[in-house]
Scaffold this motif. Structure first.
Motif, PDB file in Angstrom:
ATOM      1  N   PRO A   1       0.825  -1.220   0.000  1.00  0.00           N
ATOM      2  CA  PRO A   1       0.000   0.000   0.000  1.00  0.00           C
ATOM      3  C   PRO A   1       0.848   1.254   0.000  1.00  0.00           C
ATOM      4  CG  PRO A   1       0.056  -0.952   2.187  1.00  0.00           C
ATOM      5  CD  PRO A   1       0.765  -1.925   1.292  1.00  0.00           C
ATOM      6  N   ALA A   2       0.289   2.319  -0.547  1.00  0.00           N
ATOM      7  CA  ALA A   2       0.925   3.627  -0.518  1.00  0.00           C
ATOM      8  C   ALA A   2       0.573   4.339   0.790  1.00  0.00           C
ATOM      9  CB  ALA A   2       0.488   4.460  -1.724  1.00  0.00           C
ATOM     10  N   ALA A   3       1.211   5.464   1.026  1.00  0.00           N
ATOM     11  CA  ALA A   3       0.946   6.220   2.254  1.00  0.00           C
ATOM     12  C   ALA A   3      -0.487   6.737   2.283  1.00  0.00           C
ATOM     13  CB  ALA A   3       1.935   7.380   2.373  1.00  0.00           C
ATOM     14  N   SER A   4      -1.015   7.112   1.130  1.00  0.00           N
ATOM     15  CA  SER A   4      -2.403   7.581   1.085  1.00  0.00           C
ATOM     16  C   SER A   4      -3.387   6.470   1.421  1.00  0.00           C
ATOM     17  CB  SER A   4      -2.709   8.160  -0.290  1.00  0.00           C
ATOM     18  OG  SER A   4      -2.499   7.180  -1.302  1.00  0.00           O
ATOM     19  N   THR A   5      -3.068   5.227   1.041  1.00  0.00           N
ATOM     20  CA  THR A   5      -3.938   4.095   1.373  1.00  0.00           C
ATOM     21  C   THR A   5      -3.962   3.864   2.882  1.00  0.00           C
ATOM     22  OG1 THR A   5      -3.389   3.084  -0.747  1.00  0.00           O
ATOM     23  CG2 THR A   5      -4.391   1.673   0.911  1.00  0.00           C
ATOM     24  N   LEU A   6      -2.815   3.958   3.525  1.00  0.00           N
ATOM     25  CA  LEU A   6      -2.761   3.783   4.974  1.00  0.00           C
ATOM     26  C   LEU A   6      -3.515   4.892   5.689  1.00  0.00           C
ATOM     27  CD1 LEU A   6       0.994   2.750   5.316  1.00  0.00           C
ATOM     28  CD2 LEU A   6      -0.999   1.248   5.349  1.00  0.00           C
ATOM     29  N   ARG A   7      -3.397   6.122   5.194  1.00  0.00           N
ATOM     30  CA  ARG A   7      -4.142   7.225   5.816  1.00  0.00           C
ATOM     31  C   ARG A   7      -5.644   7.068   5.592  1.00  0.00           C
ATOM     32  NH1 ARG A   7      -0.200  10.486   3.065  1.00  0.00           N
ATOM     33  NH2 ARG A   7       1.521  11.099   4.439  1.00  0.00           N
ATOM     34  N   ALA A   8      -6.035   6.604   4.418  1.00  0.00           N
ATOM     35  CA  ALA A   8      -7.461   6.406   4.147  1.00  0.00           C
ATOM     36  C   ALA A   8      -8.044   5.325   5.053  1.00  0.00           C
ATOM     37  CB  ALA A   8      -7.676   6.045   2.677  1.00  0.00           C
ATOM     38  N   PHE A   9      -7.279   4.280   5.328  1.00  0.00           N
ATOM     39  CA  PHE A   9      -7.774   3.255   6.249  1.00  0.00           C
ATOM     40  C   PHE A   9      -7.898   3.818   7.663  1.00  0.00           C
ATOM     41  CE2 PHE A   9      -6.785  -0.097   9.341  1.00  0.00           C
ATOM     42  CZ  PHE A   9      -7.841  -0.958   9.093  1.00  0.00           C
ATOM     43  N   ARG A  10      -6.974   4.676   8.063  1.00  0.00           N
ATOM     44  CA  ARG A  10      -7.094   5.314   9.377  1.00  0.00           C
ATOM     45  C   ARG A  10      -8.360   6.158   9.454  1.00  0.00           C
ATOM     46  NH1 ARG A  10      -3.079  10.153  10.412  1.00  0.00           N
ATOM     47  NH2 ARG A  10      -4.349  10.798   8.621  1.00  0.00           N
ATOM     48  N   GLU A  11      -8.699   6.856   8.382  1.00  0.00           N
ATOM     49  CA  GLU A  11      -9.907   7.666   8.390  1.00  0.00           C
ATOM     50  C   GLU A  11     -11.170   6.811   8.451  1.00  0.00           C
ATOM     51  OE1 GLU A  11     -10.035  10.852   8.641  1.00  0.00           O
ATOM     52  OE2 GLU A  11      -7.888  11.223   8.463  1.00  0.00           O
ATOM     53  N   SER A  12     -11.129   5.598   7.910  1.00  0.00           N
ATOM     54  CA  SER A  12     -12.327   4.746   7.878  1.00  0.00           C
ATOM     55  C   SER A  12     -12.611   4.063   9.201  1.00  0.00           C
ATOM     56  CB  SER A  12     -12.171   3.689   6.785  1.00  0.00           C
ATOM     57  OG  SER A  12     -11.092   2.808   7.084  1.00  0.00           O
ATOM     58  N   LEU A  13     -11.662   4.082  10.142  1.00  0.00           N
ATOM     59  CA  LEU A  13     -11.893   3.424  11.426  1.00  0.00           C
ATOM     60  C   LEU A  13     -12.884   4.224  12.255  1.00  0.00           C
ATOM     61  CD1 LEU A  13      -8.261   2.364  12.430  1.00  0.00           C
ATOM     62  CD2 LEU A  13     -10.073   0.912  11.516  1.00  0.00           C
ATOM     63  N   PRO A  14     -13.954   3.609  12.737  1.00  0.00           N
ATOM     64  CA  PRO A  14     -14.933   4.358  13.540  1.00  0.00           C
ATOM     65  C   PRO A  14     -14.417   4.593  14.952  1.00  0.00           C
ATOM     66  CG  PRO A  14     -15.587   2.065  13.376  1.00  0.00           C
ATOM     67  CD  PRO A  14     -14.357   2.214  12.530  1.00  0.00           C
ATOM     68  N   ASP A  15     -15.089   5.506  15.646  1.00  0.00           N
ATOM     69  CA  ASP A  15     -14.733   5.790  17.034  1.00  0.00           C
ATOM     70  C   ASP A  15     -15.075   4.592  17.918  1.00  0.00           C
ATOM     71  OD1 ASP A  15     -14.015   8.285  16.148  1.00  0.00           O
ATOM     72  OD2 ASP A  15     -15.942   9.203  16.670  1.00  0.00           O
ATOM     73  N   GLY A  16     -14.167   4.251  18.801  1.00  0.00           N
ATOM     74  CA  GLY A  16     -14.400   3.157  19.731  1.00  0.00           C
ATOM     75  C   GLY A  16     -13.917   1.799  19.277  1.00  0.00           C
ATOM     76  N   LEU A  17     -13.493   1.677  18.016  1.00  0.00           N
ATOM     77  CA  LEU A  17     -13.066   0.363  17.532  1.00  0.00           C
ATOM     78  C   LEU A  17     -11.753  -0.065  18.184  1.00  0.00           C
ATOM     79  CD1 LEU A  17     -13.434  -2.032  15.635  1.00  0.00           C
ATOM     80  CD2 LEU A  17     -12.235  -0.746  13.871  1.00  0.00           C
ATOM     81  N   LEU A  18     -10.799   0.851  18.319  1.00  0.00           N
ATOM     82  CA  LEU A  18      -9.516   0.478  18.907  1.00  0.00           C
ATOM     83  C   LEU A  18      -9.659   0.161  20.392  1.00  0.00           C
ATOM     84  CD1 LEU A  18      -7.120   3.029  17.175  1.00  0.00           C
ATOM     85  CD2 LEU A  18      -7.599   0.672  16.551  1.00  0.00           C
ATOM     86  N   ASN A  19     -10.544   0.860  21.083  1.00  0.00           N
ATOM     87  CA  ASN A  19     -10.794   0.507  22.489  1.00  0.00           C
ATOM     88  C   ASN A  19     -11.490  -0.847  22.612  1.00  0.00           C
ATOM     89  OD1 ASN A  19      -9.750   2.530  24.273  1.00  0.00           O
ATOM     90  ND2 ASN A  19     -11.274   3.951  23.464  1.00  0.00           N
ATOM     91  N   TYR A  20     -12.262  -1.214  21.598  1.00  0.00           N
ATOM     92  CA  TYR A  20     -12.867  -2.558  21.610  1.00  0.00           C
ATOM     93  C   TYR A  20     -11.804  -3.636  21.419  1.00  0.00           C
ATOM     94  CZ  TYR A  20     -16.142  -6.327  20.579  1.00  0.00           C
ATOM     95  OH  TYR A  20     -16.843  -7.506  20.607  1.00  0.00           O
TER      96      TYR A  20
END
Length: 600
Positions: A182-201
């Protein structure tokens, strides 16, 4: 007359008796490092040894019933390492004890992240059937965690993954192909798609996996989990020009509805912005537009005076900061001297921790494997009534620091109200009472105090007209959520600054250790803009810290376990034959390479 043999020569010093050799001072256990304390525990090796783990790698099972993804082809596919490969890698690390083990790399061997795939597909936009073939979301998540663990920018991570001559091991661990990363833009786009609370789950799934293997402390033996929390302030990436910026400074302005300037009000007309230029139409020109949620905070590092009778001396030791604040709760394992992050919040720097604490402790309680809370340790910022009641309602006992008040320095006021500056009850004559212990037999625990006729040990002797003279232990007072007069600020079920208090609150250093870990990862000043992006960095750093802690414990147990063989043998060489197409289907059993041939 002395004999010639014993006669002293001229200018010769008399022989003095040598003092007996002293035994070297015994090193206290509290001064030892945590790894040495764990090594002396009889159950450490039996708990964390690879031979004792029922499942290896450890799966992060998600028991939610989610629909399957509409996507059928993927440009990458994550597969966990086998148990044999994990044990071989551990043995190779054990055979070379001189080098520091790569903990994050070892954690990727020890943890199976594939159960997170349905959850990530359901929570992100990758589940759509439209568009080109996407990357596996688990691969992108691990690449994002690697970015945080290695403290690298997104562009550098993309360059490292695309390097054909290096980092083949990381691509294999993440599930990427050698010729398609993946390119850097792909990694940033995936970060933007993560909803709030998913990482705490993910915190919750990680703790549940540890509890199923018996790696967490049993809450029944200690009347619940020991929780420790603390906040840390982080500098924003943007540099502010006005530290009075608030949410209204980012709202559009017009001649009909002019924007109010908080700087004019707080500085009493000394400086501010009229916001009457075209540059201030959308937002104030002095406010940082990329860090709209960042705020200005001033922390007064004023030490507590030794003499409580004297007022504190004002100092200029103040720390001003423009940025954010992170608040994390950790579960302490007193057996093996380690801690696990349960829940993390990220707020503006000037946010009130006391106002956020009731919701924070409720979310922390929901992430625990067992809803049993024992002692909860926080600082004085959370010592308000709502914060104390939130802990009591969940069945815990708060051990919060006491906030200072001018009335605590007046002995007459303390005697009139019935308790001293530490919240210790006083008898009706003004003598200090004795703590008798904590009664847990009732639904609401209570601290029992008795005077035990303290007046008899005084210079004036026993008071004859004392109404509690006939009682065996004198006057009794029970402290629950508040003192007898209804005071919440000083009411504690464990005596403040007592031996038990200091023994329990000494575990606050694990929260300070978490803050130091974030600083070592370069997160004392955030490299990204915006509250959403810095929340990903903070919670991702806590996930990496949990993974590295587990890897450290298993590595130490494997190094101390004599049954675990440290003979890795010769590492086989692999010849990789890649597919002609990078897009693979889950039905075709997607792997990193189409065929692996072992030579020799």
């Amino acid at each position: 007359m002395s004999s010639p043999n014993t006669r002293r020569k001229k200018n010769q010093r008399p022989q003095s008796r040598r003092a007996p050799a002293r035994r070297p001072p015994r090193r206290r256990a509290r001064n030892l490092r945590a790894e040495y304390k764990r090594a002396t525990h009889p159950r450490f090796v039996k708990t964390f040894s690879p031979a004792a783990l029922a499942k290896l790698p450890i799966p992060l099972d998600c028991f939610l019933e989610l629909p399957p993804s509409r996507k059928k082809r993927w440009r990458s596919w994550y597969r966990p390492r086998s148990r044999t490969a994990t044990l071989r890698f551990l043995a190779r690390l054990k055979a070379d004890p001189g080098n520091t083990p790569p903990l994050f790399q070892l954690a990727l061997y020890l943890i199976d992240f594939s159960p997170l795939r349905p959850l990530l597909l359901h929570q992100t936009t990758i589940a759509s059937a439209r568009g080109e073939d996407p990357f596996d979301p688990v691969s992108l998540l691990l690449a994002g965690l690697w970015k945080i663990a290695s403290d690298q920018p997104w562009t550098r991570v993309a360059e490292q993954l695309a390097d054909p001559d290096n980092n083949a091991l990381w691509r294999r661990l993440f599930g990427f192909f050698d010729h398609d990363t993946p390119a850097a833009s792909t990694l940033r786009a995936f970060r933007e798609s993560l909803p709030d609370g998913l990482l705490n789950y993910i915190h919750k799934l990680f703790l549940s996996a540890l509890d199923r293997l018996g790696l967490l402390p049993p809450p029944q033996e200690t009347h619940g989990y020991l929780l420790v929390g603390d906040g840390q302030r982080h500098r924003a990436r943007s540099r502010h020009r006005c530290h009075h910026a608030i949410a209204s400074c980012f709202a559009p302005t017009s001649p009909q509805a002019p924007r109010p300037c908080p700087a004019w009000e707080k500085s009493k007309g000394h400086y501010g912005c009229d916001c009457d230029t075209p540059a201030c139409t959308a937002s104030c020109a002095l406010a940082p537009r990329l860090d709209r949620q960042a705020r200005y905070s001033v922390y007064d590092r004023q030490p507590e005076p030794r003499d409580q009778q004297q007022p504190p001396v004002p100092t200029r030791n103040k720390d001003a900061l423009w940025g954010y604040r992170s608040l994390a709760s950790r579960l302490v394992d007193t057996r093996f001297h380690c801690a696990w992050t349960i829940y993390t919040d990220c707020l503006p720097a000037n946010a009130d921790e006391g106002a956020r604490f009731p919701a924070h402790i409720a979310a922390t309680h929901a992430n625990l494997p067992h809803p049993t809370i024992g002692y909860v340790i926080y600082d004085a910022a959370c010592g308000e009534k709502d914060c104390l009641d939130a802990v009591y309602d969940l069945g815990g006992i708060p051990l919060f620091d006491i906030s200072a008040d001018p009335s605590d320095r007046d002995e007459r006021k303390c005697q009139a109200r019935g308790y001293d500056r530490h919240g210790h009850p006083l008898c009706h004559l003004g003598f200090a009472m004795t703590y008798r212990g904590l009664d847990r037999s009732r639904t609401q625990p209570r601290a029992r105090w008795a005077c035990r006729h303290a007046c008899r040990q005084s210079s004036q002797g026993e008071v004859s007209d004392c109404p509690f003279r006939a009682n065996k232990r004198g006057q009794h007072i029970d402290v629950t959520r508040s003192l007898p007069n209804g005071n919440y600020r000083l009411a504690r079920l464990v005596p403040y600054r007592s031996r038990n208090w200091k023994k329990l609150t000494a575990w606050r250093n694990v929260a300070e250790g978490r803050n130091a870990t974030l600083e070592n990862k370069g997160l004392k000043r955030f490299p990204d803009y915006g509250l959403r992006h810095v929340t990903f960095l903070v919670i991702g750093a806590d996930i990496v810290e949990n993974l590295c802690t587990l890897a450290r414990l298993i590595y130490e147990a494997a190094s101390a376990d004599d049954r675990f063989q440290a003979q890795p043998g010769r590492r086989p060489r692999h010849r990789v034959l890649l597919r002609t197409s990078s897009a693979v289907s889950p039905a075709d059993e997607p792997v990193i390479c189409a065929e692996v041939v072992e030579i020799g």
